[in-house]
Design an enzyme around this catalytic site. Sequence first.
Site, short mmCIF file in Angstrom:
data_model
loop_
_atom_site.label_atom_id
_atom_site.label_comp_id
_atom_site.label_asym_id
_atom_site.label_seq_id
_atom_site.Cartn_x
_atom_site.Cartn_y
_atom_site.Cartn_z
N ASP A 31 -87.88 -9.37 15.71
CA ASP A 31 -88.22 -9.03 14.33
C ASP A 31 -89.46 -9.80 13.93
O ASP A 31 -89.58 -11.00 14.23
CB ASP A 31 -87.04 -9.38 13.40
CG ASP A 31 -87.10 -8.66 12.06
OD1 ASP A 31 -88.09 -8.87 11.34
OD2 ASP A 31 -86.16 -7.92 11.75
N TYR A 139 -93.22 8.81 6.03
CA TYR A 139 -92.07 8.04 6.54
C TYR A 139 -91.18 8.96 7.38
O TYR A 139 -90.91 8.68 8.56
CB TYR A 139 -91.29 7.42 5.38
CG TYR A 139 -89.91 6.94 5.76
CD1 TYR A 139 -89.75 5.87 6.65
CD2 TYR A 139 -88.76 7.55 5.25
CE1 TYR A 139 -88.47 5.43 7.01
CE2 TYR A 139 -87.49 7.11 5.61
CZ TYR A 139 -87.35 6.06 6.48
OH TYR A 139 -86.09 5.63 6.84
N1 LIG Z 1 -81.36 1.62 4.28
C1 LIG Z 1 -81.26 2.94 4.29
O1 LIG Z 1 -80.70 3.57 3.35
C2 LIG Z 1 -81.81 3.74 5.44
C3 LIG Z 1 -81.66 5.15 5.44
C4 LIG Z 1 -82.16 5.87 6.52
C5 LIG Z 1 -82.74 5.23 7.60
N2 LIG Z 1 -82.91 3.87 7.56
C6 LIG Z 1 -83.57 3.21 8.71
O2 LIG Z 1 -82.76 2.13 9.15
C7 LIG Z 1 -83.55 1.07 9.63
C8 LIG Z 1 -83.17 -0.23 8.94
O3 LIG Z 1 -83.38 -0.09 7.54
P1 LIG Z 1 -83.19 -1.35 6.59
O4 LIG Z 1 -82.86 -0.82 5.24
O5 LIG Z 1 -82.29 -2.32 7.24
O6 LIG Z 1 -84.67 -1.93 6.56
P2 LIG Z 1 -85.18 -3.44 6.48
O7 LIG Z 1 -86.57 -3.40 5.97
O8 LIG Z 1 -84.18 -4.30 5.77
O9 LIG Z 1 -85.19 -3.89 8.01
C9 LIG Z 1 -86.22 -3.58 8.90
C10 LIG Z 1 -86.48 -4.82 9.75
O10 LIG Z 1 -87.48 -4.51 10.74
C11 LIG Z 1 -88.46 -5.56 10.77
N3 LIG Z 1 -89.70 -4.93 11.23
C12 LIG Z 1 -90.39 -3.94 10.64
N4 LIG Z 1 -91.44 -3.57 11.40
C13 LIG Z 1 -91.40 -4.35 12.53
C14 LIG Z 1 -92.18 -4.41 13.72
N5 LIG Z 1 -93.22 -3.60 13.92
N6 LIG Z 1 -91.84 -5.31 14.67
C15 LIG Z 1 -90.77 -6.13 14.49
N7 LIG Z 1 -89.98 -6.09 13.40
C16 LIG Z 1 -90.29 -5.21 12.43
C17 LIG Z 1 -88.49 -6.10 9.35
O11 LIG Z 1 -88.97 -7.42 9.26
C18 LIG Z 1 -87.02 -6.00 8.94
O12 LIG Z 1 -86.30 -7.17 9.29
C19 LIG Z 1 -85.00 1.50 9.42
O13 LIG Z 1 -85.48 2.04 10.63
C20 LIG Z 1 -84.89 2.57 8.35
O14 LIG Z 1 -85.96 3.48 8.43
C21 LIG Z 1 -82.45 3.12 6.53
O1 LIG Z 2 -83.98 3.13 -9.68
C1 LIG Z 2 -83.62 4.21 -9.20
C2 LIG Z 2 -83.54 4.41 -7.81
C3 LIG Z 2 -83.16 5.65 -7.34
N1 LIG Z 2 -82.85 6.66 -8.19
C4 LIG Z 2 -82.38 7.95 -7.68
O2 LIG Z 2 -81.22 7.70 -6.91
C5 LIG Z 2 -81.16 8.58 -5.77
C6 LIG Z 2 -81.07 7.74 -4.51
O3 LIG Z 2 -82.33 7.06 -4.33
P1 LIG Z 2 -82.55 5.94 -3.23
O4 LIG Z 2 -83.94 5.44 -3.37
O5 LIG Z 2 -81.42 4.95 -3.30
O6 LIG Z 2 -82.36 6.73 -1.88
P2 LIG Z 2 -83.15 7.99 -1.34
O7 LIG Z 2 -82.17 9.12 -1.38
O8 LIG Z 2 -84.46 8.20 -1.95
O9 LIG Z 2 -83.50 7.44 0.11
C7 LIG Z 2 -82.67 7.53 1.22
O10 LIG Z 2 -83.04 8.68 1.89
C8 LIG Z 2 -84.39 8.69 2.27
C9 LIG Z 2 -84.58 10.03 2.87
O11 LIG Z 2 -84.72 10.98 1.85
C10 LIG Z 2 -84.71 7.55 3.21
O12 LIG Z 2 -84.09 7.71 4.46
C11 LIG Z 2 -84.29 6.25 2.60
O13 LIG Z 2 -84.43 5.20 3.53
C12 LIG Z 2 -82.87 6.33 2.14
O14 LIG Z 2 -82.48 5.18 1.43
C13 LIG Z 2 -82.42 9.43 -5.85
O15 LIG Z 2 -82.10 10.64 -6.47
C14 LIG Z 2 -83.37 8.64 -6.76
O16 LIG Z 2 -84.24 9.45 -7.51
C15 LIG Z 2 -82.92 6.48 -9.57
O17 LIG Z 2 -82.66 7.40 -10.35
N2 LIG Z 2 -83.32 5.26 -10.03
#
Ligand SMILES: NC(=O)c1ccc[n+]([C@@H]2O[C@H](COP(=O)([O-])OP(=O)(O)OC[C@H]3O[C@@H](n4cnc5c(N)ncnc54)[C@H](O)[C@@H]3O)[C@@H](O)[C@H]2O)c1
Ligand SMILES: O=c1ccn([C@@H]2O[C@H](COP(=O)(O)OP(=O)(O)O[C@H]3O[C@H](CO)[C@H](O)[C@H](O)[C@H]3O)[C@@H](O)[C@H]2O)c(=O)[nH]1
Length: 317
Positions: A31, A139
């Site tokens: 990381d 993204y």
């Molecule tokens: N959180 C969600 O709702 C959600 C939804 C869909 C997909 N994802 C995917 O899940 C994964 C994790 O999401 P998260 O919410 O834990 O994100 P996060 O930002 O908390 O974690 C990502 C980690 O990757 C590290 N990182 C980023 N780029 C790097 C690089 N080039 N080399 C080394 N380390 C690097 C960051 O420092 C961080 O620790 C991501 O790939 C994200 O796209 C998350």
């Molecule tokens: O302060 C806020 C934040 C979010 N929302 C609403 O809440 C819903 C959920 O929003 P999030 O930002 O929590 O999540 P998203 O659905 O936008 O995003 C999720 O789905 C995305 C794909 O669409 C990506 O994968 C992303 O990482 C994942 O968290 C959306 O309708 C957004 O408009 C609000 O009304 N107020």
Amino acid sequence: MKLLVTGGAGYVGSVVSAQLLEAGHEVVVLDDLSTGHEDAVPAGARLVRGTLRDAAFATLDGAGFDAVLHFAARSLVGESVQKPGLYWDGNLGESLALLDAMRRAGVGRIVFSSTAATYGEPESTPIPETAPTRPTNPYGASKLAIDTTIGEYARLHGLGGVSLRYFNVAGARGEQGERHTVETHLIPNVLKVATGEKESVNVFGEDYPTPDGTCLRDYIHVVDLGEAHLLALEACAPGAHEIFNLGSGAGYSVREVIEVCREVTGHPVPVVAGPRRAGDPAVLVASSDKIRSALGWKPERDLRTMVADAWAFIQSR
Ligand SMILES: NC(=O)c1ccc[n+]([C@@H]2O[C@H](COP(=O)([O-])OP(=O)(O)OC[C@H]3O[C@@H](n4cnc5c(N)ncnc54)[C@H](O)[C@@H]3O)[C@@H](O)[C@H]2O)c1
Ligand SMILES: O=c1ccn([C@@H]2O[C@H](COP(=O)(O)OP(=O)(O)O[C@H]3O[C@H](CO)[C@H](O)[C@H](O)[C@H]3O)[C@@H](O)[C@H]2O)c(=O)[nH]1
């Protein structure tokens, strides 16, 4: 197994690293701490600080790794629209470096964090894996390109790959939870109102074609998500690339989520109605039938548990 977890200092990666350790695996986290936290890496895992491009090959080469779980990414949808190059380079470019390092080092399995954002605006819901992939932002497009690349490495180089397309991840696992410096996700933003860090939460759009006018999303507990990774790891088969959606199949509106947060925290949570956020589909709900029947996975934890666990995590800090 000996496992490399990229992004293991981030939200999802740190939770899954802890679950992997508990299941008896050896975990090395790679990381660069760009959005992660050193103290989120669970005790028992070793941290290598660096980017995939700089450190993946040096870490993997000759070290006897069995598989990689690839969480590292940039994942702010709005930022990806403003700075597309950062996402193509940071997500696709860094992942190409990782895949090449794996090939050169002879590591044959990968479980990759893909996303619902690969589908874009769905034609119908719930969304199956066979739905058209038409991402509406860099993204999602960069994540789709990584899925495609993993498929090609499977066909041409014998890699065993699983892409897990997460819908909306929420919740915490004890002391491990979501603490992004730039927080765009709904539940942590609502909980910031309950702690007093924010005065109110913005609701992005109340004129969607949904029962209460706010967007519907499919929330999944991070611990359920982790359990899917453990199953996916075992399911990686040489030469094959499988894609699985991860969600509950149920949609909750923004208003409903805020109401659950009010009930769990006992805080009134004032709301400010605002305009739509660009690029938000009205409804995103997963069909997870494929992973249910292929790997026997099903989510066990409901929205209230996600909010309660996230709330306990925030209060413990
Ligand atoms: N959180 C969600 O709702 C959600 C939804 C869909 C997909 N994802 C995917 O899940 C994964 C994790 O999401 P998260 O919410 O834990 O994100 P996060 O930002 O908390 O974690 C990502 C980690 O990757 C590290 N990182 C980023 N780029 C790097 C690089 N080039 N080399 C080394 N380390 C690097 C960051 O420092 C961080 O620790 C991501 O790939 C994200 O796209 C998350
Ligand atoms: O302060 C806020 C934040 C979010 N929302 C609403 O809440 C819903 C959920 O929003 P999030 O930002 O929590 O999540 P998203 O659905 O936008 O995003 C999720 O789905 C995305 C794909 O669409 C990506 O994968 C992303 O990482 C994942 O968290 C959306 O309708 C957004 O408009 C609000 O009304 N107020």
